[in-house]
Design an enzyme around this catalytic site. Structure first.
Site, PDB file in Angstrom:
ATOM      1  N   HIS A  65       0.823  -1.206   0.000  1.00 12.48           N
ATOM      2  CA  HIS A  65       0.000   0.000   0.000  1.00 12.48           C
ATOM      3  C   HIS A  65       0.863   1.265   0.000  1.00 12.48           C
ATOM      4  O   HIS A  65       0.671   2.168  -0.829  1.00 12.48           O
ATOM      5  CB  HIS A  65      -0.917  -0.017   1.232  1.00 12.48           C
ATOM      6  N   GLU A  66       1.815   1.323   0.914  1.00 16.62           N
ATOM      7  CA  GLU A  66       2.640   2.528   1.023  1.00 16.62           C
ATOM      8  C   GLU A  66       3.593   2.671  -0.157  1.00 16.62           C
ATOM      9  O   GLU A  66       3.910   3.794  -0.567  1.00 16.62           O
ATOM     10  CB  GLU A  66       3.413   2.517   2.342  1.00 16.62           C
ATOM     11  N   HIS A  79       1.754   4.647  -2.786  1.00 14.90           N
ATOM     12  CA  HIS A  79       1.801   6.099  -2.551  1.00 14.90           C
ATOM     13  C   HIS A  79       3.181   6.660  -2.888  1.00 14.90           C
ATOM     14  O   HIS A  79       3.304   7.721  -3.515  1.00 14.90           O
ATOM     15  CB  HIS A  79       1.491   6.396  -1.080  1.00 14.90           C
TER      16      HIS A  79
END
Length: 455
Positions: free
Chosen positions: A18-19, A22
């Site tokens: 997920h990170e 980003h």
């Protein structure tokens, strides 16, 4: 110990995915990233490479990518462990988050969710390529708890036990996969099940996927109560049970299907269980089993004691490898189907039709992670993919500090023609943090009530 290890593997992998979404998206539109953290709270260890400090933090229940210019992230300062360590490069005004156009900011915020969905899709595709497709070739039907069914499932009381389903509506079926697919794809409303040698039965299928799954849950493939495999050193082997034995009686009651036999075993943890089996040639053999007691999580997410004897039934299976095209198609179906189901469950929680007691926290995640790990790599990776989708859907909730909240801010700016003030975003982020922490406390409380008090 396995529950703990599996929990950290699941959480670490999915937070990283997920990170990383980003982070890579921010870099792709030239946004300065002072910190990339796995975990929340105080910094445990880390290093600086270029402009970014890469950190492992103390609380392994999240992570973040700190981008220059996101002033409303000050609301999460405590969770982010304070200021960076070492010489932090000065912020370039042209490389701040807020200086970028709307499309770029929306891309950066959405990238974590997108990466979680892509990860789940790739896992499903990889499992298809590695394991191929296995289907149960039977179409014989068993209805669990038939005499007690009520509500939408009451129509299943008329389904004859052990007969072959020939068609679901106008769809002919040749395997249990066909049966499931036809029932799930059929339009809502009355659908007629046709059988070989038994009168047809009409059932009323609900529209909602989750509601339909609940209604059809008692419908299972019928298997003869024949022992297919016996694990050495377990209660069945010690009692002299052999592969090929047909179970005639258990606990003094006739046994007509494998499901009935399993139900009796599960109901006798740590208690003597007399059985009668028939061997090749018609010889009858009586034995007393002593099922081991094992702890499992039931459908209400509570730990219960169940009996285990170390056997498996004879299941008619057909296995075939699948190519890339079919793996991609099946991966897409699994990803989309899992997403739709999770969204529906979330909707039921928000409307109150699903109890908030069903929410699980770290303990529930750890238990499920451990149980799927014990079942093997296929089950564990499948859970990892589904939980990745779960994380993506949760992050899209329009709650400030979550990705959905940031997307809401961007949408408001697009409509108004100007952004909310920093003060407004900070206040809303405080509210969002309170909501998220409240949800975490609620989920952890549910865990404690289930695990410690079994309620």
């Amino acid at each position: 110990m396995l529950d703990v290890i599996a929990f950290f593997v699941v959480i670490s992998v999915l937070i990283l995915v997920h990170e990383l979404g980003h982070f890579l998206a921010a870099k792709s539109v030239n946004i300065q990233v002072p910190r990339f953290s796995l975990g929340l709270g105080p910094r445990v260890l880390g290093f600086r490479h270029g402009e970014t400090e890469y950190v492992l933090s103390a609380i392994p229940l999240g992570g973040y990518v700190k981008m220059a210019g996101m002033e409303d992230d000050e609301a999460a300062e405590a969770l982010e462990g304070g200021a960076a360590v070492g010489d932090e490069p000065p912020v370039d005004p042209e490389r701040t988050f807020d200086s970028k156009p709307l499309w770029a900011r929306a891309w950066v915020i959405s990238a974590g969710v997108i990466f979680n969905m892509i990860f789940a899709f790739l896992v499903f595709v990889g499992l298809g390529l590695a394991y191929g497709h296995t289907e149960e070739t039977t179409t014989r039907v068993y209805v669990a708890g038939q005499d007690t069914l009520s509500g939408a499932a009451a129509a299943l009381r008329a389904v004859p036990q052990g007969v072959d389903i020939e068609a679901v509506g106008q769809t002919t079926v040749d395997s249990w996969d066909d049966v499931q697919e036809a029932l799930l794809d059929a339009p809502a409303g009355p659908v007629t099940l046709r059988f070989d040698g038994a009168p047809p039965v009409t059932v009323d299928l609900p529209a909602g996927g989750e509601e339909r799954l609940r209604m059809l849950a008692p419908l299972r493939p019928f298997y003869e109560p024949v022992i297919g495999r016996v694990v050495a050193g377990r209660p069945a082997a010690e009692a002299g049970i052999r592969p090929g034995d047909r179970v005639l009686e258990a606990a003094g009651r006739p046994v007509r299907s494998w499901d009935e036999f399993e139900d009796v075993i599960r109901a006798h943890p740590g208690r003597a269980l007399p059985v009668v089996v028939e061997r090749a040639g018609g010889e009858r053999f009586s034995a007393t089993l002593h099922p081991e007691s094992a702890r499992e999580m039931n459908e209400k997410m509570r730990r219960v004691d169940v009996g285990k004897i170390g056997v498996a039934g004879e299941v008619p299976l057909a296995h075939r490898p699948i190519g890339p095209a079919e793996a991609v198609a099946r991966g897409w179906e699994q990803t989309w189907g899992s997403t739709a189901m999770i969204v529906e469950v979330l909707g039921r929680l928000l409307t109150g039709s699903e109890s908030m007691r069903s929410l699980g926290g770290p303990l529930a995640i750890g238990q499920i992670s451990g149980e799927t790990a014990r079942l093997g790599m296929y089950a564990f990776l499948s859970f990892l993919a589904i939980f990745s989708i779960n994380l993506a859907v949760f992050n899209l909730l329009p709650i400030p500090i979550l990705d959905g909240g940031h997307l809401l801010f961007i949408a408001i700016e697009a409509v108004r023609g100007r952004p909310l003030s920093v003060e407004q975003r900070i206040r809303l982020s405080h509210v969002g943090m309170i909501l998220v922490i409240g949800l975490m406390v609620w989920a952890i409380t549910n865990d404690i009530l289930r695990v410690v008090f079994n309620i």
